[in-house]
Design an enzyme around this catalytic site. Sequence first.
Site, PDB file in Angstrom:
ATOM      1  N   ASP A 340     -25.592  -5.886  35.959  1.00  0.00           N
ATOM      2  CA  ASP A 340     -25.418  -4.738  36.830  1.00  0.00           C
ATOM      3  C   ASP A 340     -25.415  -3.485  35.978  1.00  0.00           C
ATOM      4  O   ASP A 340     -25.591  -3.540  34.759  1.00  0.00           O
ATOM      5  CB  ASP A 340     -24.123  -4.861  37.656  1.00  0.00           C
ATOM      6  CG  ASP A 340     -22.880  -4.972  36.769  1.00  0.00           C
ATOM      7  OD1 ASP A 340     -22.996  -4.817  35.526  1.00  0.00           O
ATOM      8  OD2 ASP A 340     -21.783  -5.183  37.304  1.00  0.00           O
ATOM      9  N   ASP A 342     -23.186   0.174  35.344  1.00  0.00           N
ATOM     10  CA  ASP A 342     -21.912   0.843  35.583  1.00  0.00           C
ATOM     11  C   ASP A 342     -21.974   2.280  35.068  1.00  0.00           C
ATOM     12  O   ASP A 342     -22.481   2.535  33.965  1.00  0.00           O
ATOM     13  CB  ASP A 342     -20.771   0.115  34.881  1.00  0.00           C
ATOM     14  CG  ASP A 342     -20.679  -1.349  35.283  1.00  0.00           C
ATOM     15  OD1 ASP A 342     -20.833  -1.635  36.479  1.00  0.00           O
ATOM     16  OD2 ASP A 342     -20.461  -2.197  34.398  1.00  0.00           O
ATOM     17  N   ASP A 456     -22.076  -0.072  39.961  1.00  0.00           N
ATOM     18  CA  ASP A 456     -20.680   0.328  40.147  1.00  0.00           C
ATOM     19  C   ASP A 456     -20.495   1.759  39.659  1.00  0.00           C
ATOM     20  O   ASP A 456     -20.920   2.113  38.548  1.00  0.00           O
ATOM     21  CB  ASP A 456     -19.736  -0.586  39.359  1.00  0.00           C
ATOM     22  CG  ASP A 456     -19.643  -1.986  39.945  1.00  0.00           C
ATOM     23  OD1 ASP A 456     -20.051  -2.165  41.104  1.00  0.00           O
ATOM     24  OD2 ASP A 456     -19.177  -2.892  39.238  1.00  0.00           O
TER      25      ASP A 456
END
Length: 532
Positions: A340, A342, A456
Amino acid sequence: MVPLKRRKVVSSGAGSPGGPGDTGSTGSTGGPGGGEERTRFPQVVLFLLERKMGSSRRAFLSQLGRKKGFQVEELLSERVTHVICENNCGDEVRTWLRLQGGGRTSAQLLDVSWFTDSMRAGRPVDILDGHKLQEQQIDDAEGGVFSVPSYACLRRTTLENHNPVLTDALSLLAENAELSDEDGRGVAFRRAAAVLKALPEPVTGAAQLRGLPCLGGHSLRVITDILENGASREVEFTKQSERFKALKVLTGIFGVGAKTAERWIRDGIHNLHQLQESGQALNRAQQAGLDHYDDLQQPVTRAEADAIGEVVEEAVVSVLPGAQITLIGGFRRGKLTGHDVDFLITHPEEGREVGLMPKVVTWLESQGFLLYQKTTRNSYLEAKAGPARPPSNMDRFERCFSIFKLADAEKRGRKRAGNAPEDTCCPAAHSRVADEGPEPVKPAGGPGRWRAVRVDLVVSPVSQFAFALLGWTGSKLFERELRRWAGRERAMSLSSHALYDSKQSRYLRATSEEEIFSHLGLEYIPPSERNA
């Protein structure tokens, strides 16, 4: 060595689970279901050492042993004939026994492999050398060629791993333990893998590992098996385990944890097709994770992270000029791919960041970038979250967990050159990223192609920014070891919000990661060397 927890020792005549005159001493004593199963092997009395095994796994194995007809004591006593251990070396267990103040030391000290072999056979199997907790006999001329500190936060670990086969094997066993709610075993394997990652050259023989910290008996057996046979039987068995494969698939769905996956497996669900056909009620996160499963399983490249970063930067600056955005996580440590992306957001003026996240999310949604999002509010209050209660591993910043809709590199490149018409999904204003990265993964519902990416967003007050930057950079084990060092060696409490000194009864302020390391009495380690 860290002092081992003392455990009360009882004699066989008094204080045993059955009490004086207990006629049921030949049954299973002291645990759930005690006395329900007939004792088949009265000459064998087992005690499972909880240290490093964990309470939940110990309870499960104790119940299994009793069902197989073994006597399993809850407390160490003179009756015990076999002490069963996991992830402990012989010296650690002997030290633990000496600290018991009279515990029987003539009992067999055995690795849990003897227990599992006995359970499989349905009787106490012969004790082989491999079952015993004994120190390796290592030639002084051959062994001990490596030396590393016991705390990962004292080691410099780059992305250059000289022992990937060994570390991958230990990491897989750690993952299996964590998916089985055996966090203690998981941490033990991860610490062992982290030690091997820090070594400056490949390991060619187990003798080289003498004296290294964090390498328990279980990890050493796996390493030795690989070095001698090319592979670990335990690792290969785990890979082929239907339960492990099902847990991997189901927990790979965004929003699904190990407990939910376990429940589904008990209901007969082992793959995505069965989940889709089952009619299980899914929450919004799980449904989004299932809808975009294939995309989210693919690694995110640094080029894609940079492309998303440009979108996030424009969104943030549009609603709060002067705000600062930093790419964190594995990409900050130098990784080229990740699961992912961030970002940490702050503003140099304390308080200006309050209420920023809803505005950023609204902007992103209006431009069609978000396939899913969930925002949490900042719940951290220093006065309440300080020394009275230890900080949680999870911070309490304002955050947005999202799934981003990212156009492919070709489309971003066309828009950058101004050769493509405006697309409501990916505004031309965000076409500054270079035309690089892998080919797109799938066609979208309309013109052009895109992929889903986990993103995120974290908002921190500038006063906590240094702590947030340190905490969100990772690696996970490096951060765990920093907190362990702070608590055990410095009497401090470290979180992604603050550092509290218990001796001085005050918070220690910091405006940079370097200051935090200095407060902790540590040499500064840059992000590129925190890949534990």
